[in-house]
Design a protein around this motif. Structure first.
Motif, PDB file in Angstrom:
ATOM      1  N   ALA A  28       0.826  -1.203   0.000  1.00  0.00           N
ATOM      2  CA  ALA A  28       0.000   0.000   0.000  1.00  0.00           C
ATOM      3  C   ALA A  28       0.863   1.256   0.000  1.00  0.00           C
ATOM      4  O   ALA A  28       0.584   2.222  -0.730  1.00  0.00           O
ATOM      5  N   VAL A  29       1.918   1.263   0.811  1.00  0.00           N
ATOM      6  CA  VAL A  29       2.805   2.427   0.852  1.00  0.00           C
ATOM      7  C   VAL A  29       3.542   2.590  -0.470  1.00  0.00           C
ATOM      8  O   VAL A  29       3.660   3.705  -0.992  1.00  0.00           O
ATOM      9  N   ASP A  30       4.017   1.475  -1.047  1.00  0.00           N
ATOM     10  CA  ASP A  30       4.682   1.550  -2.352  1.00  0.00           C
ATOM     11  C   ASP A  30       3.760   2.155  -3.393  1.00  0.00           C
ATOM     12  O   ASP A  30       4.149   3.028  -4.172  1.00  0.00           O
ATOM     13  N   THR A  31       2.497   1.686  -3.415  1.00  0.00           N
ATOM     14  CA  THR A  31       1.527   2.207  -4.379  1.00  0.00           C
ATOM     15  C   THR A  31       1.230   3.672  -4.115  1.00  0.00           C
ATOM     16  O   THR A  31       1.142   4.487  -5.039  1.00  0.00           O
ATOM     17  N   ALA A  32       1.070   4.027  -2.841  1.00  0.00           N
ATOM     18  CA  ALA A  32       0.760   5.412  -2.495  1.00  0.00           C
ATOM     19  C   ALA A  32       1.913   6.351  -2.835  1.00  0.00           C
ATOM     20  O   ALA A  32       1.702   7.479  -3.303  1.00  0.00           O
ATOM     21  N   VAL A  33       3.146   5.900  -2.619  1.00  0.00           N
ATOM     22  CA  VAL A  33       4.318   6.741  -2.895  1.00  0.00           C
ATOM     23  C   VAL A  33       4.431   7.029  -4.393  1.00  0.00           C
ATOM     24  O   VAL A  33       4.572   8.183  -4.812  1.00  0.00           O
ATOM     25  N   VAL A  34       4.358   5.981  -5.220  1.00  0.00           N
ATOM     26  CA  VAL A  34       4.477   6.211  -6.667  1.00  0.00           C
ATOM     27  C   VAL A  34       3.188   6.797  -7.239  1.00  0.00           C
ATOM     28  O   VAL A  34       3.191   7.388  -8.314  1.00  0.00           O
ATOM     29  N   GLY A  35       2.082   6.644  -6.499  1.00  0.00           N
ATOM     30  CA  GLY A  35       0.819   7.215  -6.952  1.00  0.00           C
ATOM     31  C   GLY A  35       0.791   8.725  -6.917  1.00  0.00           C
ATOM     32  O   GLY A  35      -0.118   9.354  -7.472  1.00  0.00           O
ATOM     33  N   ALA A  46      11.113   3.834   1.687  1.00  0.00           N
ATOM     34  CA  ALA A  46      10.396   4.096   0.436  1.00  0.00           C
ATOM     35  C   ALA A  46      10.050   5.573   0.315  1.00  0.00           C
ATOM     36  O   ALA A  46      10.244   6.195  -0.736  1.00  0.00           O
ATOM     37  N   ILE A  47       9.539   6.134   1.391  1.00  0.00           N
ATOM     38  CA  ILE A  47       9.189   7.560   1.383  1.00  0.00           C
ATOM     39  C   ILE A  47      10.440   8.413   1.221  1.00  0.00           C
ATOM     40  O   ILE A  47      10.466   9.382   0.451  1.00  0.00           O
ATOM     41  N   VAL A  75      11.985   8.042  -2.437  1.00  0.00           N
ATOM     42  CA  VAL A  75      11.165   8.584  -3.522  1.00  0.00           C
ATOM     43  C   VAL A  75      10.874  10.069  -3.315  1.00  0.00           C
ATOM     44  O   VAL A  75      11.076  10.885  -4.223  1.00  0.00           O
ATOM     45  N   GLU A  76      10.402  10.425  -2.120  1.00  0.00           N
ATOM     46  CA  GLU A  76       9.983  11.808  -1.872  1.00  0.00           C
ATOM     47  C   GLU A  76      11.165  12.753  -1.697  1.00  0.00           C
ATOM     48  O   GLU A  76      11.110  13.907  -2.129  1.00  0.00           O
ATOM     49  N   VAL A  77      12.224  12.267  -1.046  1.00  0.00           N
ATOM     50  CA  VAL A  77      13.363  13.153  -0.741  1.00  0.00           C
ATOM     51  C   VAL A  77      14.452  13.054  -1.803  1.00  0.00           C
ATOM     52  O   VAL A  77      14.919  14.073  -2.330  1.00  0.00           O
ATOM     53  N   PHE A  78      14.853  11.820  -2.144  1.00  0.00           N
ATOM     54  CA  PHE A  78      15.965  11.640  -3.072  1.00  0.00           C
ATOM     55  C   PHE A  78      15.543  11.442  -4.525  1.00  0.00           C
ATOM     56  O   PHE A  78      16.403  11.347  -5.407  1.00  0.00           O
ATOM     57  N   SER A  79      14.238  11.358  -4.778  1.00  0.00           N
ATOM     58  CA  SER A  79      13.693  11.246  -6.144  1.00  0.00           C
ATOM     59  C   SER A  79      14.271  10.055  -6.911  1.00  0.00           C
ATOM     60  O   SER A  79      14.598  10.164  -8.087  1.00  0.00           O
ATOM     61  N   PHE A  80      14.374   8.902  -6.231  1.00  0.00           N
ATOM     62  CA  PHE A  80      14.880   7.695  -6.883  1.00  0.00           C
ATOM     63  C   PHE A  80      13.802   6.963  -7.675  1.00  0.00           C
ATOM     64  O   PHE A  80      14.099   6.003  -8.378  1.00  0.00           O
ATOM     65  N   SER A  98      14.279   0.000  -1.160  1.00  0.00           N
ATOM     66  CA  SER A  98      13.808   0.020   0.229  1.00  0.00           C
ATOM     67  C   SER A  98      13.311  -1.364   0.646  1.00  0.00           C
ATOM     68  O   SER A  98      13.564  -1.812   1.772  1.00  0.00           O
ATOM     69  N   THR A  99      12.644  -2.051  -0.258  1.00  0.00           N
ATOM     70  CA  THR A  99      12.150  -3.394   0.048  1.00  0.00           C
ATOM     71  C   THR A  99      13.302  -4.378   0.206  1.00  0.00           C
ATOM     72  O   THR A  99      13.303  -5.219   1.117  1.00  0.00           O
ATOM     73  N   LEU A 100      14.306  -4.286  -0.660  1.00  0.00           N
ATOM     74  CA  LEU A 100      15.464  -5.176  -0.571  1.00  0.00           C
ATOM     75  C   LEU A 100      16.183  -5.003   0.756  1.00  0.00           C
ATOM     76  O   LEU A 100      16.534  -5.984   1.429  1.00  0.00           O
ATOM     77  N   ILE A 101      16.418  -3.771   1.153  1.00  0.00           N
ATOM     78  CA  ILE A 101      17.098  -3.505   2.431  1.00  0.00           C
ATOM     79  C   ILE A 101      16.292  -4.078   3.593  1.00  0.00           C
ATOM     80  O   ILE A 101      16.842  -4.684   4.524  1.00  0.00           O
ATOM     81  N   ALA A 102      14.975  -3.905   3.545  1.00  0.00           N
ATOM     82  CA  ALA A 102      14.121  -4.414   4.620  1.00  0.00           C
ATOM     83  C   ALA A 102      14.145  -5.936   4.680  1.00  0.00           C
ATOM     84  O   ALA A 102      14.121  -6.525   5.767  1.00  0.00           O
ATOM     85  N   GLU A 103      14.188  -6.596   3.517  1.00  0.00           N
ATOM     86  CA  GLU A 103      14.214  -8.062   3.483  1.00  0.00           C
ATOM     87  C   GLU A 103      15.486  -8.611   4.125  1.00  0.00           C
ATOM     88  O   GLU A 103      15.438  -9.578   4.901  1.00  0.00           O
ATOM     89  N   VAL A 104      16.617  -8.009   3.819  1.00  0.00           N
ATOM     90  CA  VAL A 104      17.885  -8.453   4.403  1.00  0.00           C
ATOM     91  C   VAL A 104      17.897  -8.184   5.912  1.00  0.00           C
ATOM     92  O   VAL A 104      18.351  -9.022   6.706  1.00  0.00           O
ATOM     93  N   THR A 105      17.383  -7.023   6.304  1.00  0.00           N
ATOM     94  CA  THR A 105      17.320  -6.685   7.725  1.00  0.00           C
ATOM     95  C   THR A 105      16.433  -7.665   8.488  1.00  0.00           C
ATOM     96  O   THR A 105      16.768  -8.113   9.587  1.00  0.00           O
TER      97      THR A 105
END
Length: 438
Positions: free
Chosen positions: A25-32, A171-172, A175-180, A188-195
């Motif tokens: 939901a956050v991923d969709t909302a961020v790119v939305g 993710a926020i 996308v929002e700050v660094f415009s990646f 962001s998802t990859l980092i979270a999975e490893v963590t």
């Protein structure tokens, strides 16, 4: 066991499982909030690829939880260790295979969905980053399943909340700050999975009720036990294939209507996931308690669990449907600022008011069957529901377009519940025969 005991298990599990759809939901909302609906479409297609890969092996969490719960009920240290070790090896192996086959997987997926060029570009960006987390994600399934089966609910809750909040925050930020853009969401998802994997191993070592002892190769690959595990997992695998056939057909058909329809349906599917995961917490509670009842041969616990599962499935359905119906448009606007997508999602979103009522029994009673490791009814009910969906989509979409697509999905969900509930008498007979044999 009274309803307070049931809820004391179900509510933390619901909070725990709810963090999973919130990621999407956050991923969709961020790119939305970016300028083009192709961003939402790209993330939707990329996420679809990973949902397909990971859900095919979602049995790693479900079966691990069931076997761990039975080991806990039987108070068997050896079985508890094996319930983690065996699926852990499978998860590591499959994850590495996914990485090695990433190019053909990506090409095949895009050929099946056939999105437009812009959506394909963003989907590829998303995929090529997230694929490196495959082994960690699958091993995380095993860790979470084991913690839940051992009734280490606070530990599993803490693990999921910490890693998922990290994912959302990154993710926020990306996308929002660094415009990646889409790459930032995937990273962001990859980092979270490893963590999550690193924290999970630490939590298991600290929370285990057993003194860890590495099982011998003979015990680890005991023929009878491994065969039982693979039979359970085989049926869950088939069940997942049916689920993915439905989701992929739904997504592909929505994409054929155009990028805006794909984006609107992606938003609604995220809302549908949130609804489904509300029920998943109660399903997990049912699975743990039924598994414990089977392991300890406790008839009273078994009967009370089924009764409470049915009652709370209905209660939760009314709550979810009521909240969604009252706030449909504001909820949609949480996911996107694009007017055309908001309009379409609001129009077709009325179908989701029905979803909690038609889904509740199928989703919650699923937990009772998995806890008893009686998976054949789950497999069969999903096969029947998938066939119902295919027939409904073929008939309804030429007549009612996207409304026909959602009608087919609702009918499929009705089928999941009805076909599974029909097997409840068989589940009861199975439990009683096991109890008599003991």
């Amino acid at each position: 066991m009274n309803y307070r005991t049931y809820l004391a298990l179900a509510i933390p599990l619901t909070i725990s499982t709810m963090t999973t759809p919130l990621l999407g939901a956050v991923d969709t909302a961020v790119v939305g909030r970016l300028s083009d609906p192709a961003y939402i479409g790209g993330v939707a297609v990329g996420a679809l690829i990973f949902n397909t890969l990971y859900w095919l092996f979602g049995f790693l969490r479900v079966s691990t939880s069931a076997f761990a719960a039975q080991a806990n009920g039987a108070n068997s240290s050896e079985q508890g260790i094996l319930a983690l070790s065996r699926p852990f090896l499978i998860a590591l192996t499959v994850g590495l295979i996914f990485i090695m086959l990433q190019v053909p997987i990506q090409r095949a997926a895009l050929a099946i969905v056939s999105p437009d060029a812009a959506v394909s570009q963003f989907a590829v960006e998303y995929f090529t980053i997230r694929i490196w987390g495959a082994p960690f994600t699958l091993m995380n399934y095993v860790i979470l399943g084991w913690l839940m089966g051992m009734a280490k609910i606070k530990h599993s809750l803490s693990l999921q909340i910490i890693t998922n909040v990290l994912n959302m925050t990154l993710a926020i930020l990306f996308v929002e700050v660094f415009s990646f853009g889409v790459k930032g969401v995937a990273a962001s998802t990859l980092i979270a999975e490893v963590t999550a994997f690193s924290l999970g191993l630490l939590i298991v070592s600290k929370a285990s009720p057993f003194k860890w002892k590495t099982p011998s190769v003979g015990i680890l690959f005991d023929t009878a036990s491994v065969k039982k595990m693979f039979n359970v997992n085989k049926d869950l695998f088939i069940r997942t294939i049916c689920l993915l056939v439905v989701i992929n057909l739904f997504t592909a058909k929505g994409a054929s209507f155009g990028t805006e329809f794909l984006a609107a349906n992606a938003v609604l599917f995220q809302i549908h996931y949130i609804m489904a995961y509300f029920f998943d917490g109660f399903a997990n509670a049912s699975s743990i308690l039924v598994g414990k009842a089977v392991g300890s041969q406790n008839r009273s616990l078994y009967i009370q669990t089924l009764s409470l599962s049915r009652k709370w499935a209905v209660i939760v359905a009314f709550v979810i449907a009521g909240v969604y119906a009252a706030f449909l448009e504001p909820i949609v606007k949480l996911f996107t600022t694009l007017p055309s997508v908001i309009t379409l999602a609001t129009e077709y979103g009325v179908w989701l008011i029905l979803y909690p009522f038609v889904a509740c029994f199928g989703l919650v009673m699923y937990g009772a069957f998995t806890g008893a490791t009686y998976i054949v009814p789950i497999r069969n009910s999903m096969i029947y529901a998938m066939l119902l969906y295919i027939g409904a989509q073929v008939v309804a979409t030429p007549i009612w377009h996207n409304h026909g697509l959602w009608l087919a999905f609702i009918l499929y969900t009705v089928g999941r519940s009805v076909f599974l509930v029909m097997y409840l008498p068989s589940l009861n007979r199975r439990f009683l025969s096991q109890q008599n044999a003991a």
